[in-house]
Design an enzyme around this catalytic site. Structure first.
Site, PDB file in Angstrom:
ATOM      1  N   GLU A 119      48.042  36.371  40.793  1.00  0.00           N
ATOM      2  CA  GLU A 119      47.678  35.043  41.265  1.00  0.00           C
ATOM      3  C   GLU A 119      46.169  34.820  41.224  1.00  0.00           C
ATOM      4  O   GLU A 119      45.389  35.756  41.355  1.00  0.00           O
ATOM      5  CB  GLU A 119      48.149  34.883  42.715  1.00  0.00           C
ATOM      6  CG  GLU A 119      49.636  34.665  42.808  1.00  0.00           C
ATOM      7  CD  GLU A 119      50.175  35.062  44.181  1.00  0.00           C
ATOM      8  OE1 GLU A 119      51.240  34.576  44.533  1.00  0.00           O
ATOM      9  OE2 GLU A 119      49.500  35.842  44.888  1.00  0.00           O
ATOM     10  N   ASP A 124      38.149  32.258  21.910  1.00  0.00           N
ATOM     11  CA  ASP A 124      39.188  31.391  22.472  1.00  0.00           C
ATOM     12  C   ASP A 124      38.548  30.217  23.194  1.00  0.00           C
ATOM     13  O   ASP A 124      38.934  29.854  24.302  1.00  0.00           O
ATOM     14  CB  ASP A 124      40.070  32.194  23.423  1.00  0.00           C
ATOM     15  CG  ASP A 124      41.393  31.478  23.698  1.00  0.00           C
ATOM     16  OD1 ASP A 124      42.087  31.869  24.663  1.00  0.00           O
ATOM     17  OD2 ASP A 124      41.704  30.512  22.978  1.00  0.00           O
ATOM     18  N   ALA A 165      48.000  30.637  38.391  1.00  0.00           N
ATOM     19  CA  ALA A 165      48.580  31.915  38.012  1.00  0.00           C
ATOM     20  C   ALA A 165      47.848  32.430  36.799  1.00  0.00           C
ATOM     21  O   ALA A 165      47.650  31.702  35.825  1.00  0.00           O
ATOM     22  CB  ALA A 165      50.051  31.746  37.707  1.00  0.00           C
TER      23      ALA A 165
HETATM   24  P1  AMP Z   1      42.950  32.222  34.236  1.00  0.00           P
HETATM   25  O1  AMP Z   1      43.125  33.606  34.658  1.00  0.00           O
HETATM   26  O2  AMP Z   1      41.552  31.974  33.792  1.00  0.00           O
HETATM   27  O3  AMP Z   1      43.968  31.819  33.225  1.00  0.00           O
HETATM   28  O4  AMP Z   1      43.103  31.275  35.533  1.00  0.00           O
HETATM   29  C1  AMP Z   1      44.264  30.604  35.882  1.00  0.00           C
HETATM   30  C2  AMP Z   1      43.936  29.286  36.541  1.00  0.00           C
HETATM   31  O5  AMP Z   1      43.276  29.516  37.743  1.00  0.00           O
HETATM   32  C3  AMP Z   1      43.007  28.409  35.723  1.00  0.00           C
HETATM   33  O6  AMP Z   1      43.696  27.606  34.815  1.00  0.00           O
HETATM   34  C4  AMP Z   1      42.323  27.608  36.759  1.00  0.00           C
HETATM   35  O7  AMP Z   1      43.034  26.468  37.079  1.00  0.00           O
HETATM   36  C5  AMP Z   1      42.284  28.535  37.940  1.00  0.00           C
HETATM   37  N1  AMP Z   1      40.996  29.187  38.011  1.00  0.00           N
HETATM   38  C6  AMP Z   1      40.589  30.278  37.355  1.00  0.00           C
HETATM   39  N2  AMP Z   1      39.325  30.580  37.661  1.00  0.00           N
HETATM   40  C7  AMP Z   1      38.915  29.653  38.522  1.00  0.00           C
HETATM   41  C8  AMP Z   1      37.697  29.390  39.185  1.00  0.00           C
HETATM   42  N3  AMP Z   1      36.637  30.179  39.008  1.00  0.00           N
HETATM   43  N4  AMP Z   1      37.609  28.334  39.980  1.00  0.00           N
HETATM   44  C9  AMP Z   1      38.672  27.531  40.145  1.00  0.00           C
HETATM   45  N5  AMP Z   1      39.830  27.709  39.545  1.00  0.00           N
HETATM   46  C10 AMP Z   1      39.970  28.747  38.731  1.00  0.00           C
END
Ligand code: AMP
Length: 971
Positions: free
Chosen positions: A619, A731, A614
Site C-alpha cells: 500500500e 517510463d 496501491a
Molecule cells: P506508485 O508506487 O508510484 O505506483 O504509487 C501508487 C500511487 O500512490 C500513485 O499513483 C499515487 O497516486 C500515490 N502516490 C505515490 N507516491 C505519492 C506521493 N509521494 N504523494 C502522494 N501520492 C503518492
C-alpha cells in the site's frame, strides 16, 4: 673629683634622626682641643656611669679675678648640614658652696662659634668668634639624701645656622666659674630614607629654618608604579621627621604588595591591573605557569574576546543552533531555530546566516551575494528567526545558521552550524513597464501599461496606487484591475496625481513600476466640485482570470536568474562537475546501496494516517514525518507488504536507492527509508494532487496555457537534472509525474526493470521486455536503446498528455498500430487549443533520429522563453508568429499537399469517415479548417478519440493555413 660627678650624668639617647658631627664622649683618646691660656681649661680623663672612660674639660679659677679662659674644639666639617645642634652636658659649681670666692666666682660661661672653609691655626682670636649664648646652669648642687651636696649634670642645647662655610669651630669662654664639660655633642638632623606607600624617600637633610619643610619626591619600589596623577611626595620637617605623605605607588600588574615591596603573583594567579590589590586565582578554563602574570592564558579551545577583562572565565564558541525549521513561500524563506545547547559560557550569543545557492553537488554552492534580503538582518541576530527574501525562483539554496558569540571569530576550530537545503518555487512578477495615460479628463484618468517582462506566473490582477502629488501627508488610494488598463475615477479637476502599478501572481505582488504623473483637466468655470470616494471602473477583464482565481496556487514556473535577463541561453545556473547517478545494482549488497543513498528513519518519527493508493509492493499511505528539530511534514509512505521475498525487498528498496541520489525541486524527494523494522517503508515527500494524468483529467480545461506550460517546464527541469546525472527514466509518462498542492510537478517512479514491470501500460514487445509503447521512442521499442533522448521522446508524449488534459496518446489505437503509424512517420497532432510552438516542440521530441531531438536543457530554455513571452502561447488562431518548422512537414501531413478531404483523411488514417464528410458538404479543405468539435460530432463520429484526433489535425491545418496565407480562419 669632677670626673666622679660626671659619671652620674645620663648619656643622651641617640636620636635616630641625628647625624653626629662631634661627640666628645665617643672619643676614647685625648681630645686635644686648644686651651688658652694653658692654665685655663684642662683635659681630664674620667669614667662615666658605666665606667666607660670619657674625656672631659674642666676649669675652676674661681679665686682669681679677670679670668678669660678659652677652649676651642677641633674643626668640625659640617657636611650637608644647615642647622647645627650643639648639646652641652656640664656641671657648674654654685659659688655659694665655695668659701672665700665672693667677687671672683662666676656661675656662667659663654659659647661661641667660628665658620671657616678649612682648619685654621691654633691661635684663638676672640674677635673672630660669634657668640652663641651665655650658658648658665639650671641646677648646680642639690642636697643628697644623707644631707650631702651632690653635683647635678646640666644639659643645654643651642642651635646655630644657617651656616655657609664648609666647617666651623666651637669655643667655650670661661670668665671665672668652676665648670666640668662632660660632653659636647654637635649634630644636625636628617629625615632618614624610608619607604612609605611603596615609594622610597632618600635621606633628606632638614631645612635651615625651624619651620621649613623640605618637599621630597618618592621613587617607586621595584615592580611598583606611581598611581596615576598621584605621584608620591613627603615632607621632611626641621626635626627630621617625615610629614604629610601625598600620593602613592602601587604594585604593577602581575605583582602584589607584601610589606614595603611588590611580589610577583604566584603560578595559577594573576593580577590584571595595578589598581587591583590582590592577585586572583586564574578564572575557569584558564591557566598560567609563570609567576608575575597579569593574565591567565585560555586553555585549548577556549578564548577571551578582546573586550573580555582578564577576570572573566575563558569561553568558547557556542554549539550549533538547534531545531532549525524552515518555511518556504515561493521565493521567501523563513527560518526559525532554538538556541544552542551550549552557549560557550557567554551570554552574547547572536546568530548569522550564510546563504548559498547550490547546484546539485555540495561543492557547487556559491554565496548568495547582495541581492538577497534578510529580515531583520543577516548577522547579529538576537532573536532566533530570520526571513530571507528576494531569492531566485526554482533555485536550490543552502542556509547555514551559525550561533556566534564574542569568541567565535577567534576560534580556529570548525564552525558549527545548523543548515537546511531548500528549493524555492516561484518568484513574484517583475515591474510593469510603459505606463501611459490614455485619456485624461477632469475627474478621471485612463491608464494602460505593459505586462511585466518576467511575470513569473499568471498575473491575476494589477494594483494601481495613486496619490495627489501636492498633498502634504501622502494618502494613497489603490484600485485593482484584471487587465493591463484601468480608468481611475472621481479625481479632482486640475490636480496633479502620481500613479504606480504592480502586478500580482500566486507568488505575491511584484514591486511597483515607475511613477507616472498626470494632471487632470480643468473644470469648465461655474461647475462646483463635489468630493466622492474614488471608484474604479475596471477595463475588460481577461477571460482566463476567473479560472486562475480558482487556482490561485500556481504551477512551477521558470526560474528567472539574472543570467537570463542578460540574454544567456540557459536560465539555470549550471555548475561544473555534475554528480552522476550510480546504479544501485552495481552494489553487491543492495542494503549498502540503500544506506548509502537513503536516510534510515526511526519508525517512531512516522505517523501513518490513511491509505491513498496501491503500489506494486504494497500500500501507499499518507502520513506525517516528524524529524528531530524539524516541523512535521506530510509524507507519502510506500510499504512493502508482508511475506515478501528477498528479491522483492531488494527491488522495493531499489527505488529508494535511486530516488535518494536526487535532489531537485522537480524530482520527488526521498525523505528516507525504514529497513530496520516492519513494515519496510519508503518515505517520500507528499504530493497532494497525486499523479498528473488523473489530476488533469479531473480538471479538464481549467488551466491557462501558461499554467500548463509551467507544469511542463517543471517536468523538463526535473528531467534535465536526471539526464545531467546520467539517469535514464525509461517510463516518463504523466501517470509517473506527481503534483503537489502548489501544482509543482515532480518526476517520480524510479526503478530499474521493475518500473516497467510495474507499469500497466508496459507490454511485451518482440524485442523482449515490457515497454510502455505509446511513450517510448522507436529505437527503444525496436532494440531497447534507452537513452536520455528516448526520455525526450517520452517527454514529448507527456507534453501532449498535458496539453490535452490527460488524453490517452493515440487514443484507442492498438499498440501494434501505434508502432506501425510511428514507423510510417505519423505523429500525434496538436491537442485542442495547443499553441503551435508547443506542438512543434512535441514534434521535435519525436524526431526519428534521436540525435535530432532537443536536449532537455534546450526544452527548458524554449519553455522559459514561451513563459516570458506569453504572446507566443496564444491559441492557434491568435497572433502566433512562430513559423512552423520544416520538422512538421516530415512527420505530419502538410495540408498544402492535399488535394482533397479524402487525401487528408487518409493521411491521418481516418479515411473511414470520408463518406461522412462528403455527405454533409465538407468537400474542401478550407471548409474543413473551419469545423468546430460540434461540427465533427454532428458528422456522426462518436468515438471521442477519433473526434479529438480529427480536431487536432484540423487545428494544425488552420495553423498552417494561417502561416501560408496570413489570414485567420474564423471558427
Ligand atoms: P506508485 O508506487 O508510484 O505506483 O504509487 C501508487 C500511487 O500512490 C500513485 O499513483 C499515487 O497516486 C500515490 N502516490 C505515490 N507516491 C505519492 C506521493 N509521494 N504523494 C502522494 N501520492 C503518492
Amino acid at each position: 673629683m669632677h670626673g666622679c660627678c660626671l659619671l652620674g650624668a645620663a648619656a643622651a639617647a641617640q636620636n635616630s634622626r641625628e647625624v653626629i658631627l662631634l661627640d666628645s664622649k665617643a672619643q676614647q683618646t685625648e681630645l686635644e682641643w686648644i686651651s688658652s691660656p694653658s692654665t685655663g681649661w684642662e683635659e681630664i680623663s674620667g669614667l662615666d656611669e658605666n665606667y666607660t672612660p670619657i674625656r672631659t674639660y674642666q676649669v675652676c679659677q674661681v679665686m682669681e679675678s679677670n679670668q678669660n679662659n678659652w677652649l676651642r674644639t677641633n674643626w668640625i666639617e659640617k657636611g650637608d648640614a644647615q642647622r647645627i645642634f650643639v648639646e652641652l652636658k656640664f656641671t657648674l659649681r654654685d659659688c655659694n658652696s665655695l668659701p672665700g670666692v665672693v667677687g671672683t666666682c662666676k656661675e656662667t660661661f659663654n659659647l661661641y662659634y667660628q665658620e671657616t672653609d678649612a682648619e685654621v691655626g691654633r691661635n684663638i682670636r676672640e674677635s673672630q668668634y660669634v657668640k652663641i649664648d651665655t650658658i648658665a646652669a639650671d641646677e648646680s648642687f642639690t642636697q643628697g639624701d644623707l644631707g650631702e651636696r651632690k653635683m647635678k649634670l646640666n644639659t643645654e642645647l643651642r642651635i646655630i645656622g644657617p651656616l655657609s662655610r664648609r666647617g666651623f669651630y666651637l669655643a667655650f669662654q670661661d670668665v671665672g666659674a668652676c665648670i666640668a664639660l662632660v660632653s659636647v655633642k654637635v649634630y644636625y638632623k636628617k629625615c632618614w630614607s624610608i619607604i612609605e606607600n611603596l615609594a622610597t624617600f632618600p635621606d633628606t637633610v632638614t631645612g635651615s629654618e625651624f619651620s621649613s619643610l623640605v618637599e621630597v619626591e618618592g621613587t617607586c619600589v621595584s615592580d611598583a608604579e606611581e598611581e596615576a596623577d598621584n605621584s608620591p611626595k613627603m615632607h621632611c620637617s626641621a626635626e627630621g621627621e617625615w610629614l604629610v605623605p601625598i600620593g602613592k605607588c602601587i604594585c604593577k600588574a602581575g605583582f602584589h604588595q607584601k610589606g614595603d615591596a611588590c611580589e610577583p603573583c604566584g603560578r595559577g594567579f594573576y593580577k590584571s591591573s595595578s589598581q587591583d590589590l590582590q592577585c586572583s586565582r586564574c578564572p575557569a578554563h584558564s591557566y598560567n605557569d609563570r609567576e608575575g602574570s597579569w593574565r591567565c592564558d585560555c586553555e585549548d579551545g577556549y578564548y577571551r574576546a578582546l573586550s573580555d577583562p582578564p577576570a572573566v572565565t575563558c569561553t568558547r564558541p557556542p554549539s550549533a543552533p538547534q531545531n532549525l525549521v524552515y518555511n518556504i513561500n515561493q521565493t521567501t524563506v523563513s527560518l526559525e531555530w532554538s538556541s544552542p545547547a551550549d552557549n560557550g559560557g557567554r551570554n552574547d550569543v547572536t546568530y548569522r546566516i550564510m546563504c548559498r545557492r547550490c547546484g546539485w553537488e555540495p561543492e557547487e554552492c556559491l554565496p548568495c551575494g547582495g541581492n538577497v534580503g534578510y529580515l531583520p538582518a543577516q548577522s547579529g541576530l538576537v532573536d532566533a528567526y530570520v526571513t530571507i527574501t528576494d531569492l531566485l525562483a526554482h533555485a536550490n539554496y543552502t542556509f547555514e545558521v551559525e550561533a556566534v558569540n564574542g569568541v567565535s571569530d577567534l576560534s580556529r576550530t570548525q564552525r558549527l552550524f545548523a543548515s537546511v537545503s531548500i528549493a524555492t518555487s516561484q518568484a513574484a512578477p517583475s515591474q510593469v513597464s510603459e505606463l501611459i495615460k490614455e485619456k485624461v479628463q477632469q475627474r478621471s484618468v485612463q491608464l494602460s501599461w505593459q505586462e511585466p517582462e518576467q511575470p513569473n506566473g499568471v498575473i491575476t490582477e494589477y494594483e494601481i496606487k495613486y496619490y495627489e502629488k501636492d498633498q502634504k501627508d501622502r494618502i494613497y488610494s489603490t484600485v485593482k484591475s484584471k487587465s493591463t488598463s484601468a480608468t481611475v475615477n472621481n479625481l479632482k479637476p486640475s490636480t496633479a496625481y502620481v500613479f504606480q502599478i504592480r502586478a500580482f501572481t500566486a507568488a505575491g505582488y511584484g514591486t511597483f513600476g515607475p511613477r507616472l504623473e498626470v494632471t487632470t483637466k480643468e473644470e469648465p468655470s461655474g461647475t462646483a466640485s463635489t468630493e466622492q470616494n474614488p471608484v474604479i471602473i475596471i477595463a475588460v477583464v481577461a477571460v482566463a482570470g476567473t479560472i486562475i482565481l480558482v487556482f490561485m496556487v500556481f504551477v512551477s514556473a521558470p526560474s528567472i536568474s539574472p543570467s537570463v535577463t542578460h540574454g544567456s541561453p540557459r536560465p539555470w545556473i549550471k555548475f561544473p562537475g555534475t554528480k552522476t547517478y550510480i546504479d544501485p545494482e552495481t552494489y553487491e549488497d543492495p542494503n549498502r546501496a540503500v544506506h548509502q543513498f537513503a536516510k534510515e528513519l526511526d519508525a517512531s518519527c512516522i505517523k501513518i494516517e490513511r491509505v491513498i493508493g496501491a503500489g506494486e509492493f504494497g500500500e501507499v499511505c499518507s502520513g506525517r514525518l516528524k524529524l528531530p528539530g524539524k516541523r512535521d511534514v506530510p509524507v507519502a509512505i510506500k510499504t512493502l507488504k508482508v511475506g515478501y521475498t528477498e528479491k522483492q525487498r531488494r527491488d522495493f528498496l531499489c527505488e529508494a536507492s535511486i530516488m535518494g541520489q536526487f535532489d531537485h525541486p522537480n524530482v520527488v524527494h526521498l525523505e528516507g527509508v525504514v529497513t530496520r523494522g516492519k513494515p519496510v517503508m519508503i518515505v517520500i515527500e507528499y504530493m497532494e494532487n497525486g499523479s498528473l494524468d488523473a489530476f488533469l483529467r479531473k480538471h479538464d480545461g481549467q488551466f491557462t496555457v501558461i499554467q500548463l506550460v509551467g507544469m511542463l517546464r517543471g517536468i523538463a527541469a526535473g528531467m534535465r537534472y536526471l539526464s545531467d546525472m546520467g539517469y535514464v527514466h525509461r517510463d516518463l509518462a504523466a501517470r509517473n509525474i506527481l503534483v503537489n498542492s502548489n501544482l509543482v510537478c515532480k518526476v517520480s517512479d524510479f526503478g530499474l526493470s521493475r518500473v516497467i514491470d510495474d507499469d500497466p501500460e508496459a507490454v511485451y514487445t518482440t524485442t523482449g521486455g515490457k515497454i510502455p509503447v505509446r511513450w517510448t521512442a522507436t529505437e527503444a521499442i525496436q532494440y531497447r536503446k534507452f537513452t536520455s533522448s528516448s526520455d525526450v521522446w517520452s517527454y514529448g508524449i507527456v507534453m501532449w498528455e498535458v496539453m490535452s488534459y490527460g488524453e490517452r496518446p493515440y487514443w484507442d489505437m492498438s499498440n501494434q498500430d501505434v508502432i506501425k503509424a510511428i514507423e510510417e512517420g505519423y505523429r500525434l497532432p496538436a491537442p485542442m487549443d495547443c499553441p503551435p510552438g508547443l506542438h512543434q516542440l512535441m514534434l521535435d521530441c519525436w524526431q526519428k533520429d534521436r540525435a535530432d531531438r532537443p536536449k532537455f536543457d534546450q526544452i527548458v530554455g524554449i519553455l522559459d522563453k514561451m513563459i516570458r513571452n506569453p504572446n507566443t502561447l496564444k491559441t492557434p488562431l491568435g497572433t502566433c508568429t512562430r513559423p512552423i518548422s520544416p520538422l512538421l512537414d516530415q512527420n505530419t501531413p502538410d495540408f498544402a499537399t492535399f488535394r482533397s478531404v479524402g487525401d487528408w483523411l487518409e493521411a491521418i488514417k481516418m479515411e473511414r469517415y470520408n463518406d461522412n464528410f462528403t455527405a454533409t458538404g465538407y468537400s474542401s479543405l478550407e471548409s474543413v479548417a473551419r469545423m468546430t468539435i460540434e461540427d465533427v460530432m454532428s458528422l456522426g463520429i462518436t468515438l471521442v478519440g477519433h473526434q479529438k484526433k480529427i480536431m487536432s489535425s484540423i487545428q494544425t491545418m488552420r495553423a498552417q493555413m494561417l502561416h501560408l496565407h496570413g489570414t485567420g480562419v474564423q471558427v
